[in-house]
Enzyme design. Sequence first.
Site, short mmCIF file in Angstrom:
data_model
loop_
_atom_site.label_atom_id
_atom_site.label_comp_id
_atom_site.label_asym_id
_atom_site.label_seq_id
_atom_site.Cartn_x
_atom_site.Cartn_y
_atom_site.Cartn_z
N ILE A 166 -8.86 -20.72 47.03
CA ILE A 166 -9.28 -19.62 47.91
C ILE A 166 -8.26 -18.49 47.85
CG2 ILE A 166 -9.64 -18.98 50.33
CD1 ILE A 166 -10.86 -21.83 50.72
N ARG A 247 -7.10 -22.56 58.86
CA ARG A 247 -7.34 -23.30 60.10
C ARG A 247 -6.51 -22.64 61.19
NH1 ARG A 247 -11.22 -24.99 58.18
NH2 ARG A 247 -11.81 -27.13 57.66
N ASP A 271 -10.75 -15.71 61.43
CA ASP A 271 -12.04 -16.40 61.32
C ASP A 271 -11.94 -17.82 61.85
OD1 ASP A 271 -14.78 -16.68 60.37
OD2 ASP A 271 -13.99 -17.93 58.76
N GLU A 276 -11.40 -24.48 68.57
CA GLU A 276 -12.74 -23.89 68.44
C GLU A 276 -13.76 -24.74 69.16
OE1 GLU A 276 -13.71 -23.31 64.32
OE2 GLU A 276 -11.83 -22.28 63.91
N HIS A 294 -15.66 -18.49 62.65
CA HIS A 294 -15.56 -19.50 61.58
C HIS A 294 -16.75 -19.41 60.62
CE1 HIS A 294 -13.61 -23.60 60.56
NE2 HIS A 294 -14.08 -23.01 59.48
N GLY A 296 -16.39 -18.33 57.22
CA GLY A 296 -15.92 -18.10 55.86
C GLY A 296 -16.90 -18.48 54.77
N SER A 297 -17.44 -19.69 54.83
CA SER A 297 -18.32 -20.13 53.74
C SER A 297 -19.79 -19.89 54.07
CB SER A 297 -18.09 -21.63 53.47
OG SER A 297 -18.39 -22.39 54.62
C1 DGY Z 1 -14.10 -25.47 55.30
O1 DGY Z 1 -14.80 -25.57 54.30
O2 DGY Z 1 -13.07 -26.13 55.47
C2 DGY Z 1 -14.56 -24.52 56.38
O3 DGY Z 1 -13.50 -24.03 57.10
C3 DGY Z 1 -15.47 -25.20 57.36
O4 DGY Z 1 -16.57 -25.63 56.93
#
Ligand code: DGY
Length: 328
Positions: A166, A247, A271, A276, A294, A296-297
């Site tokens: 990432i 995280r 994010d 959470e 949250h 991101g994906s």
């Molecule tokens: C991940 O892929 O770890 C995302 O943060 C949550 O699905």
Amino acid sequence: MADMQRVPCRVIVTRSLPDPLPARLRAEGTAWINLEPRTLSGDEILSAAEQISADVLLVMAMDRIDGALIARLPKSVCIIATLSVGHDHIDLDAARARGIAVLSTPDILSDAVADMGMLLALGAARRAREGMQLLYGCSWTGWSPTQLLGKEVSFARMGIFGMGRIGRALARRAQHGFGMEIHYHNRSPLSPQLEDGATFHATLDGLLDVSDFFVVAAPSTPATKARLDAAAFARLPTGAVVVNVSRGDLIDDAALIAALRSGHVAAAGLDVFNNEPAIDPDYLTLPNVFLQPHQGSSTTRTRVRMGELLLDSIHAVRAAEAVSNRLV
Ligand code: DGY
């Protein structure tokens, strides 16, 4: 794998998945899917697993699959598959001890999460929250040369803590799209090819010292927990922007909030959060914070591919084949 006869499996899925994954799950075996919009308790996961004699738990990053829960799983469970690249919510040692395989979704989500990293950097630096507030609050009085002056992203220096897949996807966007100068800290330097011109810092402190944009992309581990504390934020250049796509627990919220209040950190794009969805309410009151829940994906393509990767690798593991996304 696609053409071979698959052994039907019995899967517990802790949150509803995007189409066409539920249909595929049902076509390939028995699926118990939680359709309620909430995280299940450990007892609820156990009871569902017992009810269908599950072979597989397909879980989310929000499910706490700790040693106590793993110890109580029915003997039928042989795989825990998580729809996430992060696996800090699963006790891998406990799974290993019970001979349960653990699968995750690396790689496939790197581009979507890196896109989110750029959105957060841009949103925070260009004061997107305040701009939206002007419009949605009907308080915009018109263009002015001094309106919401922000920090320029293009050609600035970005420090990335955690140059995994990432981090590198983000570095590519920042460097080749925005002309940014990339610095990073990892346990060890990358090969020149993976580094792609970025500068390695042997210590996190060294990275913090030069990061006008500081991005958290390292995994949550006992060593990184609350690693970004008051002393760390104090090292950043005045007016830095902090971004977190990893995280929440890597950041000491009180320290970041104090740095945002003092202006030492000009803005943050976040994010992910501690606790959470009950995030620190101070984040909601600070104008210089650009938040996402949250996400991101969270693109249709990526989430479907994450699910497909898990379903393919569940079948492969059950057929005793090696898969690259197996953690245990
Ligand atoms: C991940 O892929 O770890 C995302 O943060 C949550 O699905």
